[in-house]
Design a protein around this motif. Structure first.
Motif, short mmCIF file in Angstrom:
data_model
loop_
_atom_site.label_atom_id
_atom_site.label_comp_id
_atom_site.label_asym_id
_atom_site.label_seq_id
_atom_site.Cartn_x
_atom_site.Cartn_y
_atom_site.Cartn_z
N PRO A 178 0.82 -1.22 -0.09
CA PRO A 178 -0.07 -0.05 0.01
C PRO A 178 0.88 1.33 0.02
O PRO A 178 2.02 1.31 0.80
N TYR A 179 0.59 2.25 -0.73
CA TYR A 179 1.36 3.50 -0.98
C TYR A 179 0.53 4.50 0.03
O TYR A 179 -0.22 5.28 -0.34
N THR A 180 1.27 4.36 1.31
CA THR A 180 0.54 5.31 2.65
C THR A 180 1.14 6.73 2.43
O THR A 180 0.56 7.59 2.91
N GLY A 181 2.43 6.95 1.86
CA GLY A 181 3.07 8.03 1.95
C GLY A 181 3.90 8.43 3.16
O GLY A 181 4.62 9.39 3.24
N ARG A 182 3.75 7.32 4.07
CA ARG A 182 4.55 7.70 5.33
C ARG A 182 5.87 6.92 5.09
O ARG A 182 6.23 6.14 4.53
N PHE A 183 6.73 7.99 5.81
CA PHE A 183 8.31 7.72 5.82
C PHE A 183 8.46 6.18 6.62
O PHE A 183 8.94 5.05 5.96
N PHE A 184 8.01 6.17 7.69
CA PHE A 184 8.22 4.97 8.52
C PHE A 184 6.96 3.91 8.34
O PHE A 184 5.74 4.34 8.68
N VAL A 185 7.06 2.75 8.05
CA VAL A 185 5.76 1.87 7.66
C VAL A 185 6.30 0.28 8.37
O VAL A 185 7.37 0.14 8.37
N ARG A 186 5.28 -0.48 8.51
CA ARG A 186 5.50 -1.66 8.92
C ARG A 186 6.16 -2.56 7.29
O ARG A 186 6.04 -2.06 6.51
N PRO A 187 6.54 -3.64 8.10
CA PRO A 187 7.18 -4.42 6.90
C PRO A 187 5.97 -4.79 5.61
O PRO A 187 6.32 -5.15 4.63
N ASP A 188 4.64 -4.80 5.94
CA ASP A 188 3.59 -4.93 5.11
C ASP A 188 3.15 -3.56 4.32
O ASP A 188 2.24 -3.57 3.43
N GLY A 189 3.94 -2.60 4.74
CA GLY A 189 3.53 -1.19 3.96
C GLY A 189 2.62 -0.40 4.87
O GLY A 189 2.59 0.82 4.21
N ASN A 190 2.00 -0.82 5.64
CA ASN A 190 0.95 0.05 6.44
C ASN A 190 1.60 0.89 7.40
O ASN A 190 2.74 0.50 8.00
N ALA A 191 0.86 1.83 7.75
CA ALA A 191 1.37 2.85 8.89
C ALA A 191 1.38 2.22 10.21
O ALA A 191 0.74 1.38 10.41
N TRP A 192 2.23 2.44 11.09
CA TRP A 192 2.46 1.96 12.56
C TRP A 192 1.09 2.65 13.24
O TRP A 192 1.04 3.81 13.13
N HIS A 193 0.63 1.80 14.08
CA HIS A 193 -0.03 2.23 15.11
C HIS A 193 0.84 2.91 16.29
O HIS A 193 1.87 2.06 16.64
N PRO A 194 0.61 4.00 16.85
CA PRO A 194 1.40 4.50 17.75
C PRO A 194 1.60 3.73 19.27
O PRO A 194 2.76 3.64 19.62
N GLN A 195 0.58 2.70 19.40
CA GLN A 195 0.75 2.19 20.63
C GLN A 195 1.56 0.75 20.39
O GLN A 195 2.14 0.57 21.29
N THR A 196 1.80 0.38 19.27
CA THR A 196 2.33 -0.87 18.83
C THR A 196 3.74 -0.36 18.99
O THR A 196 4.69 -1.28 19.61
N ILE A 197 4.18 0.66 18.62
CA ILE A 197 5.53 1.15 18.72
C ILE A 197 5.97 1.33 20.20
O ILE A 197 7.08 0.94 20.69
N SER A 198 5.38 1.84 21.03
CA SER A 198 5.52 1.95 22.47
C SER A 198 5.42 0.60 23.26
O SER A 198 6.47 0.24 23.95
N ASP A 199 4.70 -0.23 22.71
CA ASP A 199 4.87 -1.68 23.29
C ASP A 199 6.17 -2.48 22.83
O ASP A 199 6.61 -3.02 23.55
N ARG A 200 6.41 -2.24 21.38
CA ARG A 200 7.70 -2.77 21.28
C ARG A 200 8.85 -2.24 21.96
O ARG A 200 9.76 -3.02 21.98
N PHE A 201 8.91 -0.92 22.05
CA PHE A 201 9.84 -0.33 22.71
C PHE A 201 10.14 -0.89 24.35
O PHE A 201 11.43 -1.29 24.47
#
Length: 446
Positions: free
Chosen positions: A346-369
């Motif tokens: 998917p072409y989201t236009g976002r610089f940081f994306v998941r390996p499947d191309g979709n945008a990151w959910h902010p809470q997912t980033i905090s959880d993985r951190f």
């Protein structure tokens, strides 16, 4: 037992009605309430429709309940608000929130949570004209006692008691201040816009300061204390540079998808939502800068794209060679992800994306951190604390306060100074004897 009765005004085609009250302990008590009822009726001052409204109000009073407050009814009369419609604080707050326009979704959610969780349970049944400072103070006292119970349960040695409050976070002073801001704003509007009450009873309430906590550094001694007790020196903690380096090394080995984002936040102090919201055309690695314009935040758990917090937050951030190298490496990895996904990318236009191309959910980033920090056996910090790290490293690397402020996107230099520039004690150790070295001493002295 004593009682009284009084004829009440009626509208055309209404039958005769009376206010009858009994069960008073003395004649004086009954007489006093009768005078109160008459003083309410006198507010009509010859206006038959208003007299009927006040009659409706008195006729609706249940036996044993106090009559309406005269000053409150008088305020409604002066404001042209129907005197016969008693408005509870809960009804007013619900209507007030529904009528708010032009607010950010997160602000609406905050107001809604405050009204639903605290204001209506504690104040909802009180007529807004009868609401007093003492009612609001009692609410905050009750909430504070509840928070003390939660803290005590979380610190209990009994695992069953701790389990009862698992996942329940007690409200701190700043959260109390936000709740107070909600009730103060709502009641200000009741005075100025709705003219339901003559003055704001929340203005007399005093709460502990919601002052931002000072950042503290994870020195060796602080780490040792945490390992023994599990307690952090402050809610806001800053890693020593070598600890930050250990985290980045661990993230590079174990979470390559988010490594570059964590590095960028740590190097340049972006907020989580700002990093999530970066677009491809916001990042110019050839020129060596990025532009912060949008952010992805959450309302509840729903991601929301919105402009950055303020004019100061809309900023251009220069990038150093090491940061650029890491971001270029990330783009190479992203291109490989895209190749693997093919037409499904998917072409989201976002610089940081998941390996499947979709945008990151902010809470997912905090959880993985948080998981990375635990796996790396590092003392705990929040993802947002990487901003504190970046600011502190900038300051002690020679940047002046203005540069730190502009890099972080703060609206005032005072906020930067108060919050983000805690001294790294270990880095200052080299200058600790600067004054002593200037003072000559007799080497023969014992």
């Amino acid at each position: 037992m004593w009682g009284y009765q009084i004829e009440l005004p009626v509208r055309p085609r209404q039958t005769r009605r009376q206010l009858r009250r009994s069960g008073f302990d003395s004649r004086d008590t009954a007489t006093s309430e009768l005078r109160h009822a008459r003083s309410l009726l006198e507010l009509a001052d010859g206006d038959t429709d208003l007299a009927a409204q006040i009659g409706d109000l008195l006729h609706a009073c249940r036996p044993g309940t106090p009559l309406p407050d005269r000053d409150a009814v008088a305020a409604r009369v002066r404001a042209g608000v129907p005197a016969s419609v008693p408005t509870t604080t809960g009804e007013y707050l619900t209507a007030w929130l529904a009528g708010r326009r032009g607010l950010a979704e997160k602000t609406v959610r905050g107001y809604s949570d405050h009204i639903r969780q605290y204001l209506i349970p504690h104040l909802g049944t009180i007529p807004i004209q009868s609401l007093r400072t003492s009612h609001i103070e009692a609410m905050f006292t009750a909430i504070a006692l509840k928070q003390d119970e939660i803290r005590a349960a979380r610190a209990s040695t009994d695992p069953h008691i701790r389990a009862m409050v698992k996942g329940v976070r007690p409200m701190g002073a700043s959260s109390m201040q936000r709740l107070y801001a909600t009730v103060r704003k709502a009641l200000n509007d009741a005075v100025i816009r709705s003219k339901l009450i003559p003055s704001n009873p929340a203005l007399g309430v005093e709460l502990p300061s919601g002052k931002r906590p000072r950042a503290r550094v994870w020195t060796a001694k602080a780490v040792q204390h945490w390992q023994v007790t599990g307690n952090r020196p402050s809610p806001v903690m800053v890693w020593m540079p070598e600890q930050a380096g250990r985290f980045l090394d661990h993230a590079e080995r174990h979470d390559i998808a988010l490594y570059a984002m964590f590095l960028l936040i740590l190097h340049r102090g972006l907020r989580r939502g700002e990093a999530c919201g970066l677009r491809d055309h916001d990042v110019d690695l050839d020129a060596g800068y990025l532009t912060v314009v949008e952010q992805i935040t959450t309302v509840g758990y729903t991601p929301i794209v919105r402009p950055v917090k303020s004019d100061a937050g809309d900023r251009t951030v220069p990038l150093g060679p090491k940061t650029i190298t890491a971001l270029r490496a990330y783009l190479d990895i992203r291109r490989r992800w895209q190749h693997v996904n093919g037409n499904q990318w998917p072409y989201t236009g976002r610089f940081f994306v998941r390996p499947d191309g979709n945008a990151w959910h902010p809470q997912t980033i905090s959880d993985r951190f948080d998981r990375l920090v635990t796996k790396a056996s590092l003392p705990p910090v929040r993802l947002h604390d990487l901003r504190h790290c970046a600011a502190t490293y900038l300051r002690h690397g020679g940047a002046d306060m203005k540069e730190v402020q502009e890099t972080l996107g703060h609206s005032t230099i005072g906020l930067t100074s108060d919050t983000y520039t805690t001294v790294i004690l270990e880095l200052e150790r080299g200058s600790a004897d600067a004054v002593a070295d200037l003072i000559p001493r007799d080497k023969r002295a014992a």
